[in-house]
Design a protein around this motif. Structure first.
Motif, PDB file in Angstrom:
ATOM      1  N   ASP A 146       0.819  -1.216   0.000  1.00  0.00           N
ATOM      2  CA  ASP A 146       0.000   0.000   0.000  1.00  0.00           C
ATOM      3  C   ASP A 146       0.850   1.263   0.000  1.00  0.00           C
ATOM      4  O   ASP A 146       0.314   2.375  -0.092  1.00  0.00           O
ATOM      5  CB  ASP A 146      -0.977   0.009   1.186  1.00  0.00           C
ATOM      6  N   HIS A 147       2.170   1.083   0.036  1.00  0.00           N
ATOM      7  CA  HIS A 147       3.082   2.233  -0.020  1.00  0.00           C
ATOM      8  C   HIS A 147       3.960   2.234  -1.272  1.00  0.00           C
ATOM      9  O   HIS A 147       4.511   3.272  -1.631  1.00  0.00           O
ATOM     10  CB  HIS A 147       3.972   2.265   1.227  1.00  0.00           C
ATOM     11  N   ILE A 148       4.071   1.076  -1.911  1.00  0.00           N
ATOM     12  CA  ILE A 148       4.915   1.012  -3.117  1.00  0.00           C
ATOM     13  C   ILE A 148       4.177   0.507  -4.349  1.00  0.00           C
ATOM     14  O   ILE A 148       4.719   0.531  -5.453  1.00  0.00           O
ATOM     15  CB  ILE A 148       6.166   0.132  -2.893  1.00  0.00           C
ATOM     16  N   GLY A 149       2.922   0.065  -4.176  1.00  0.00           N
ATOM     17  CA  GLY A 149       2.188  -0.477  -5.316  1.00  0.00           C
ATOM     18  C   GLY A 149       2.052   0.501  -6.463  1.00  0.00           C
ATOM     19  O   GLY A 149       2.006   0.101  -7.638  1.00  0.00           O
ATOM     20  N   GLY A 150       2.000   1.795  -6.134  1.00  0.00           N
ATOM     21  CA  GLY A 150       1.870   2.809  -7.168  1.00  0.00           C
ATOM     22  C   GLY A 150       3.110   3.006  -8.012  1.00  0.00           C
ATOM     23  O   GLY A 150       3.076   3.754  -9.006  1.00  0.00           O
ATOM     24  N   LEU A 151       4.202   2.339  -7.656  1.00  0.00           N
ATOM     25  CA  LEU A 151       5.447   2.469  -8.428  1.00  0.00           C
ATOM     26  C   LEU A 151       5.390   1.730  -9.757  1.00  0.00           C
ATOM     27  O   LEU A 151       6.037   2.131 -10.731  1.00  0.00           O
ATOM     28  CB  LEU A 151       6.633   1.919  -7.629  1.00  0.00           C
ATOM     29  N   THR A 152       4.636   0.635  -9.792  1.00  0.00           N
ATOM     30  CA  THR A 152       4.735  -0.301 -10.907  1.00  0.00           C
ATOM     31  C   THR A 152       3.353  -0.813 -11.313  1.00  0.00           C
ATOM     32  O   THR A 152       2.517  -1.087 -10.462  1.00  0.00           O
ATOM     33  CB  THR A 152       5.625  -1.507 -10.491  1.00  0.00           C
ATOM     34  N   THR A 153       3.142  -0.951 -12.603  1.00  0.00           N
ATOM     35  CA  THR A 153       1.885  -1.528 -13.088  1.00  0.00           C
ATOM     36  C   THR A 153       1.929  -3.046 -12.941  1.00  0.00           C
ATOM     37  O   THR A 153       2.991  -3.640 -12.741  1.00  0.00           O
ATOM     38  CB  THR A 153       1.656  -1.162 -14.560  1.00  0.00           C
ATOM     39  N   GLN A 154       0.788  -3.684 -13.081  1.00  0.00           N
ATOM     40  CA  GLN A 154       0.713  -5.137 -12.943  1.00  0.00           C
ATOM     41  C   GLN A 154       1.509  -5.864 -14.026  1.00  0.00           C
ATOM     42  O   GLN A 154       1.929  -7.006 -13.831  1.00  0.00           O
ATOM     43  CB  GLN A 154      -0.754  -5.593 -12.984  1.00  0.00           C
ATOM     44  N   ASP A 155       1.721  -5.206 -15.171  1.00  0.00           N
ATOM     45  CA  ASP A 155       2.512  -5.845 -16.224  1.00  0.00           C
ATOM     46  C   ASP A 155       3.981  -5.440 -16.184  1.00  0.00           C
ATOM     47  O   ASP A 155       4.719  -5.629 -17.153  1.00  0.00           O
ATOM     48  CB  ASP A 155       1.909  -5.563 -17.608  1.00  0.00           C
ATOM     49  N   GLY A 156       4.418  -4.868 -15.043  1.00  0.00           N
ATOM     50  CA  GLY A 156       5.840  -4.633 -14.820  1.00  0.00           C
ATOM     51  C   GLY A 156       6.416  -3.365 -15.401  1.00  0.00           C
ATOM     52  O   GLY A 156       7.640  -3.258 -15.571  1.00  0.00           O
ATOM     53  N   LYS A 157       5.587  -2.366 -15.653  1.00  0.00           N
ATOM     54  CA  LYS A 157       6.079  -1.078 -16.187  1.00  0.00           C
ATOM     55  C   LYS A 157       6.298  -0.101 -15.043  1.00  0.00           C
ATOM     56  O   LYS A 157       5.508  -0.032 -14.093  1.00  0.00           O
ATOM     57  CB  LYS A 157       5.068  -0.486 -17.174  1.00  0.00           C
ATOM     58  N   ARG A 158       7.369   0.676 -15.147  1.00  0.00           N
ATOM     59  CA  ARG A 158       7.643   1.709 -14.144  1.00  0.00           C
ATOM     60  C   ARG A 158       6.685   2.887 -14.341  1.00  0.00           C
ATOM     61  O   ARG A 158       6.639   3.468 -15.415  1.00  0.00           O
ATOM     62  CB  ARG A 158       9.090   2.195 -14.249  1.00  0.00           C
ATOM     63  N   VAL A 159       5.948   3.235 -13.304  1.00  0.00           N
ATOM     64  CA  VAL A 159       5.019   4.363 -13.382  1.00  0.00           C
ATOM     65  C   VAL A 159       5.779   5.680 -13.385  1.00  0.00           C
ATOM     66  O   VAL A 159       5.365   6.652 -14.024  1.00  0.00           O
ATOM     67  CB  VAL A 159       4.018   4.317 -12.203  1.00  0.00           C
ATOM     68  N   PHE A 160       6.918   5.726 -12.699  1.00  0.00           N
ATOM     69  CA  PHE A 160       7.759   6.921 -12.627  1.00  0.00           C
ATOM     70  C   PHE A 160       9.080   6.609 -13.325  1.00  0.00           C
ATOM     71  O   PHE A 160      10.082   6.269 -12.678  1.00  0.00           O
ATOM     72  CB  PHE A 160       7.980   7.319 -11.162  1.00  0.00           C
ATOM     73  N   PRO A 161       9.099   6.702 -14.645  1.00  0.00           N
ATOM     74  CA  PRO A 161      10.226   6.185 -15.431  1.00  0.00           C
ATOM     75  C   PRO A 161      11.551   6.895 -15.204  1.00  0.00           C
ATOM     76  O   PRO A 161      12.610   6.311 -15.452  1.00  0.00           O
ATOM     77  CB  PRO A 161       9.749   6.372 -16.880  1.00  0.00           C
TER      78      PRO A 161
END
Length: 327
Positions: A146-161
């Motif tokens: 709940d603190h790092i889930g927003g970093l990465t999508t379920q298919d393994g892409k970096r949200v903050f590239p």
């Protein structure tokens, strides 16, 4: 003005006028309701820093996630029946614009936790006028999803590239260890799995960095060891022009309960005794010094101060203002 013969006419005229007024203003009753809420961000000034709270979502904390002596839990259960909002909670990340860098402290749950209740942090970020590509650093308090889930999508892409991620070495070594994971209780396995999947694309890109408690991470930021909830649970205290704000991670999960009873822990604590000891050491200091606190699970925007009261503490949230001013 009217003679006796004109009284019936006057009465009819008044009825007609009243009918006309009622019929000529139908918009008051016909206006559609607007169910859209304000965008999920709130910003404030701390010295020269711009601190923006970014809502990831709201939820209700499960009573069974709290752990304490039976007598204490009986009182909590009774209180929860009287106050149906006792266990209301949420998840918030915080963006700090130093003027030189854009730093995110915790990234929310994304789609990795909460069953759809969370995952709105990026929308809040965009509504606040920023984009994920602009974030330079992410400081992680700990590696729960709940603190790092927003970093990465379920298919393994970096949200903050373009962001480099920083986390305590003790924290990273624990959750990313396949050996520790293999020997962990079954109900803890998902936390190891999510931590490893979420961190993987940043590790692969060379953007995953660890630190020890004694390191100087960057100017104006002091590391605060808050171990207990997790092995490397870390707070970040930002300072500017004599003003401070402490991002305290999961020091408190459920404020209406744990501020009154700091000894109450949660099932997610790795070391319950250490988590309670950390809280009992930290809270009186913060209340005495009046330090500004940013807490992910405090009522949005999750920014406020502590005030000592009776045998516990109460949360004094920042008061909403539409002015850009130091609070």
């Amino acid at each position: 003005m009217f003679n006796s013969n004109s009284k019936p006419f006057a009465a009819l005229l008044l009825v007609a006028l009243a009918s006309f007024v009622a019929q000529s203003n139908p918009a008051q009753a016909a206006a559609a309701q607007h169910h859209d809420q304000v965008p999920g961000f709130y910003r404030m000034k701390v010295g020269d820093l711009e601190v923006t709270a970014l809502l990831d979502g709201a939820a209700v904390f499960d009573l069974h996630w709290l752990t304490a002596r039976k007598a204490t839990m009986d009182r909590v259960k009774s209180a929860s029946k009287e106050d149906p909002h006792l266990l209301d909670t949420g998840d918030t990340g915080f963006l700090v614009n130093t003027g030189k860098q854009l730093i995110l402290v915790d990234a929310g749950a994304g789609t990795w936790f909460g069953g759809g209740s969370f995952g709105r942090l990026v929308d809040s970020l965009r509504n606040a006028g920023y984009s994920p590509e602009q974030v330079d650093r992410v400081l992680v308090t700990h590696l729960h999803s709940d603190h790092i889930g927003g970093l990465t999508t379920q298919d393994g892409k970096r949200v903050f590239p373009n962001a480099d991620v920083f986390v305590s070495k003790a924290e990273s070594d624990f959750w990313l260890s396949t050996e520790i994971a293999a020997n962990a209780p079954k109900d803890a396995q998902p936390f190891f799995q999510s931590a490893q999947a979420i961190s993987a694309p940043y590790i692969k890109a060379g953007k995953w960095h660890t630190f020890s408690d004694s390191e100087a991470l960057m100017d104006g930021v002091q590391l605060v060891a808050l171990h207990g909830h997790t092995p490397g649970h870390t707070g970040y205290e930002f300072s500017s022009k004599g003003q401070k704000v402490l991002f305290w991670g999961d020091t408190i999960h459920e404020q209406l309960v744990q501020l009154s009873h700091p000894d109450i822990t949660v099932v997610f604590d790795i070391d319950h005794a250490a988590a309670a000891a950390t809280r009992n050491k930290l809270l009186p200091m913060l209340a005495h010094e009046g330090v500004m606190i940013a807490g992910p699970h405090m009522p949005f925007p999750g920014i406020g101060r502590l005030r000592k009261e009776a045998n516990g503490y109460v949360w004094a949230p920042v008061i909403f203002t539409d002015q850009w001013a130091e609070r």
